[in-house]
Design a protein around this motif. Structure first.
Motif, short mmCIF file in Angstrom:
data_model
loop_
_atom_site.label_atom_id
_atom_site.label_comp_id
_atom_site.label_asym_id
_atom_site.label_seq_id
_atom_site.Cartn_x
_atom_site.Cartn_y
_atom_site.Cartn_z
N THR A 17 105.21 -20.51 14.08
CA THR A 17 104.58 -19.20 14.29
C THR A 17 105.54 -18.16 14.84
OG1 THR A 17 103.77 -19.94 16.46
CG2 THR A 17 102.24 -20.12 14.61
N VAL A 18 106.48 -18.58 15.66
CA VAL A 18 107.46 -17.63 16.21
C VAL A 18 108.38 -17.14 15.09
CG1 VAL A 18 109.34 -17.30 17.86
CG2 VAL A 18 107.31 -18.60 18.52
N ASP A 72 110.39 -6.83 9.67
CA ASP A 72 109.85 -5.90 8.66
C ASP A 72 109.51 -4.56 9.30
OD1 ASP A 72 110.09 -7.66 6.54
OD2 ASP A 72 107.99 -8.30 6.62
N ALA A 73 108.89 -4.59 10.48
CA ALA A 73 108.54 -3.35 11.18
C ALA A 73 109.79 -2.58 11.59
CB ALA A 73 107.68 -3.66 12.40
N ILE A 74 110.81 -3.30 12.03
CA ILE A 74 112.07 -2.66 12.42
C ILE A 74 112.70 -1.97 11.21
CG2 ILE A 74 114.45 -3.08 13.17
CD1 ILE A 74 113.25 -5.40 14.92
N LEU A 75 112.76 -2.67 10.10
CA LEU A 75 113.36 -2.10 8.90
C LEU A 75 112.55 -0.92 8.38
CD1 LEU A 75 114.51 -5.34 7.09
CD2 LEU A 75 115.93 -3.69 8.33
N ALA A 76 111.23 -0.96 8.50
CA ALA A 76 110.39 0.15 8.07
C ALA A 76 110.65 1.40 8.90
CB ALA A 76 108.92 -0.24 8.14
N PHE A 94 109.91 -12.49 11.51
CA PHE A 94 110.05 -11.79 10.24
C PHE A 94 109.09 -10.61 10.14
CE2 PHE A 94 112.29 -15.68 8.90
CZ PHE A 94 113.43 -15.08 8.38
N THR A 95 107.91 -10.73 10.73
CA THR A 95 106.98 -9.60 10.76
C THR A 95 107.55 -8.45 11.58
OG1 THR A 95 105.09 -11.08 10.51
CG2 THR A 95 104.64 -8.90 11.41
N GLU A 111 101.08 -7.86 16.97
CA GLU A 111 100.48 -6.56 16.70
C GLU A 111 100.97 -5.50 17.68
OE1 GLU A 111 98.73 -9.45 17.01
OE2 GLU A 111 98.33 -9.76 14.88
N GLN A 112 101.04 -5.83 18.96
CA GLN A 112 101.55 -4.89 19.96
C GLN A 112 103.01 -4.56 19.71
OE1 GLN A 112 100.51 -7.33 23.34
NE2 GLN A 112 98.85 -5.95 23.94
N SER A 113 103.79 -5.57 19.35
CA SER A 113 105.22 -5.36 19.08
C SER A 113 105.43 -4.45 17.89
CB SER A 113 105.91 -6.70 18.83
OG SER A 113 105.82 -7.53 19.96
N THR A 114 104.73 -4.73 16.79
CA THR A 114 104.92 -3.91 15.59
C THR A 114 104.38 -2.51 15.78
OG1 THR A 114 102.90 -4.83 14.59
CG2 THR A 114 105.00 -5.86 14.00
#
Length: 85
Positions: free
Chosen positions: A48-49, A58-62, A54-55, A16-19
């Motif tokens: 989990t890693v 997704d944030a990077i691509l967004a 991938f999460t 969550e902090q990363s995204t």
């Protein structure tokens, strides 16, 4: 979350902090390059890693400069393999 490799430091950022950080950066500037590297599946026994990666991707691509008017964008994904000698 879990350990990505043998060199992972304790108490890193949560997903969550990363995204949230990536979203904040992407809101101010288009993200033109990113790297997700040094993943060793031998340390990710629960997967989990990998899910977190991938999460984050997704944030990077967004927040990226992708789209009809984009100049360029690069993402580097690295998977390390560890072998015994």
């Amino acid at each position: 979350m879990g350990r990505a490799n043998a060199l992972a430091a304790p108490d890193g950022l949560t997903v969550e902090q990363s995204t949230a950080a990536i979203a904040a950066i992407g809101n101010g500037l288009p993200i033109r390059a990113a790297a997700l590297t040094a993943y060793d599946p031998a340390f990710d026994t629960t997967g989990t890693v990998q899910k977190a990666a991938f999460t984050v991707l997704d944030a990077i691509l967004a927040g990226s400069a992708l789209g009809p008017s984009s100049d360029s964008f690069a993402v580097m994904l690295g998977i390390a393999s560890v072998t015994s000698i």
